[in-house]
Design a protein around this motif. Structure first.
Motif, PDB file in Angstrom:
ATOM      1  N   ASP A  78      49.184  13.870  49.590  1.00 44.78           N
ATOM      2  CA  ASP A  78      49.826  12.570  49.374  1.00 44.78           C
ATOM      3  C   ASP A  78      49.935  12.311  47.876  1.00 44.78           C
ATOM      4  O   ASP A  78      48.958  11.961  47.227  1.00 44.78           O
ATOM      5  N   ASP A  87      56.433  16.156  47.533  1.00 48.50           N
ATOM      6  CA  ASP A  87      55.780  17.110  48.425  1.00 48.50           C
ATOM      7  C   ASP A  87      55.510  18.405  47.675  1.00 48.50           C
ATOM      8  O   ASP A  87      56.435  19.116  47.278  1.00 48.50           O
ATOM      9  N   ARG A  91      49.321  20.189  53.690  1.00 47.68           N
ATOM     10  CA  ARG A  91      47.917  19.925  53.411  1.00 47.68           C
ATOM     11  C   ARG A  91      47.033  21.127  53.731  1.00 47.68           C
ATOM     12  O   ARG A  91      46.134  21.483  52.953  1.00 47.68           O
ATOM     13  N   GLU A 140      61.911  10.302  48.650  1.00 46.54           N
ATOM     14  CA  GLU A 140      61.054  11.438  48.927  1.00 46.54           C
ATOM     15  C   GLU A 140      61.712  12.687  48.356  1.00 46.54           C
ATOM     16  O   GLU A 140      62.935  12.811  48.377  1.00 46.54           O
ATOM     17  N   GLU A 180      45.641  18.691  62.759  1.00 48.76           N
ATOM     18  CA  GLU A 180      46.134  17.316  62.655  1.00 48.76           C
ATOM     19  C   GLU A 180      47.620  17.295  62.324  1.00 48.76           C
ATOM     20  O   GLU A 180      48.389  16.504  62.896  1.00 48.76           O
ATOM     21  N   ASP A 181      48.049  18.164  61.410  1.00 45.95           N
ATOM     22  CA  ASP A 181      49.472  18.235  61.067  1.00 45.95           C
ATOM     23  C   ASP A 181      50.310  18.645  62.268  1.00 45.95           C
ATOM     24  O   ASP A 181      51.443  18.177  62.450  1.00 45.95           O
ATOM     25  N   GLY A 184      50.819  15.553  64.519  1.00 47.72           N
ATOM     26  CA  GLY A 184      51.753  14.595  63.912  1.00 47.72           C
ATOM     27  C   GLY A 184      51.075  13.641  62.944  1.00 47.72           C
ATOM     28  O   GLY A 184      49.839  13.628  62.798  1.00 47.72           O
ATOM     29  N   ASP A 185      51.897  12.839  62.263  1.00 47.67           N
ATOM     30  CA  ASP A 185      51.390  11.876  61.280  1.00 47.67           C
ATOM     31  C   ASP A 185      50.392  10.920  61.925  1.00 47.67           C
ATOM     32  O   ASP A 185      50.635  10.389  63.012  1.00 47.67           O
ATOM     33  N   GLY A 186      49.296  10.702  61.233  1.00 43.59           N
ATOM     34  CA  GLY A 186      48.302   9.761  61.704  1.00 43.59           C
ATOM     35  C   GLY A 186      47.308  10.332  62.687  1.00 43.59           C
ATOM     36  O   GLY A 186      46.370   9.629  63.104  1.00 43.59           O
ATOM     37  N   ARG A 188      44.119  12.446  64.112  1.00 46.20           N
ATOM     38  CA  ARG A 188      42.792  12.679  63.565  1.00 46.20           C
ATOM     39  C   ARG A 188      41.996  13.606  64.481  1.00 46.20           C
ATOM     40  O   ARG A 188      41.952  13.422  65.694  1.00 46.20           O
ATOM     41  N   SER A 206      45.995  11.544  68.830  1.00 45.89           N
ATOM     42  CA  SER A 206      47.194  11.040  68.169  1.00 45.89           C
ATOM     43  C   SER A 206      47.093   9.527  67.984  1.00 45.89           C
ATOM     44  O   SER A 206      46.247   8.873  68.610  1.00 45.89           O
TER      45      SER A 206
END
Length: 229
Positions: A78, A87, A91, A140, A180-181, A184-186, A188, A206
């Protein structure tokens, strides 16, 4: 008789008069052939060379220079340059500590993430291409160069994280980030297990509360995503 003389004189003049440096040359004999007069001082159109070279020429789309302060966000992937989300790579790849260039110009090429953290808060020049998926197309951007040094090939070659050569074994953190990627976003990770020497099995939740089991090989490459318990 006068008409015949006039016509004959006109024919003689039309057939034998040439301009040479402003001087007129006449021939008294209407059947006399006047030699070709060479004119100097004129330049003809140059001959165009034939197209040369072999193969196809592939143009490389230019990069835009984004200049401003580099700032880190919440995660290792980030980052913001001059207020634009930038970008530097996935990650999971950043967490494998890849070494590319001495981006902070301290004389030592450290892992990319260390280089970026060293530049955090300073002004940088990034060669970027803006992500067209953004709302206005300018919020972006993908980064290709950092302070004039290459991060990835702008000519369409594989990115460093797309290298198809032998891959090192992923550690726990990079495997967790890859899982996690993949969800999807968010998302854990809620549990990480090693599956022998072959890879990882990671439980991921998710943002909408659904659970998944993500399977990865020894290098951290996702091979399957299954609904979890």
């Amino acid at each position: 008789m006068r008409r015949r003389t006039t016509v004959l004189a006109a024919c003689v003049v039309a057939a034998t008069v040439l301009g040479v440096g402003g001087r007129l040359v006449f021939s008294e004999d209407p059947e006399h052939t006047v030699e070709t007069v060479h004119l100097d001082g004129f330049t003809g159109a140059p001959s165009l060379p034939e197209p040369g070279g072999e193969g196809e020429s592939v143009p490389v789309e230019g990069l835009e220079q984004l200049v401003g302060e580099l700032r880190s966000g919440d995660g290792p992937d980030d980052w913001y340059g001059a207020g634009v989300g930038v970008d530097f790579g996935p990650r999971a790849w950043l967490l494998t500590d890849p070494v590319l260039e001495d981006f902070d110009a301290d004389g030592v090429a450290d892992p990319v993430l260390e280089e970026l953290r060293s530049l955090d808060g300073s002004d940088v020049t990034l060669g970027v291409r803006y992500d067209a998926s953004g709302e206005d197309g300018r919020d972006e951007a993908d980064v290709f160069t950092i302070n004039g040094r290459s991060l990835r090939d702008p000519g369409g070659g594989p990115a460093p994280w797309e290298d198809t050569g032998p891959r090192a074994e992923a550690d726990r953190e990079s495997a967790r980030a890859a899982a996690e990627d993949a969800v999807g976003d968010g998302a854990r990770a809620t549990g990480v297990e090693r599956t022998g020497e072959d890879g990882w099995e990671i439980a991921v939740r998710s943002p909408d509360g659904r659970s998944y089991d993500v399977l990865l090989d020894h290098s951290g490459e996702v091979v399957d995503i299954r609904p979890g318990d």
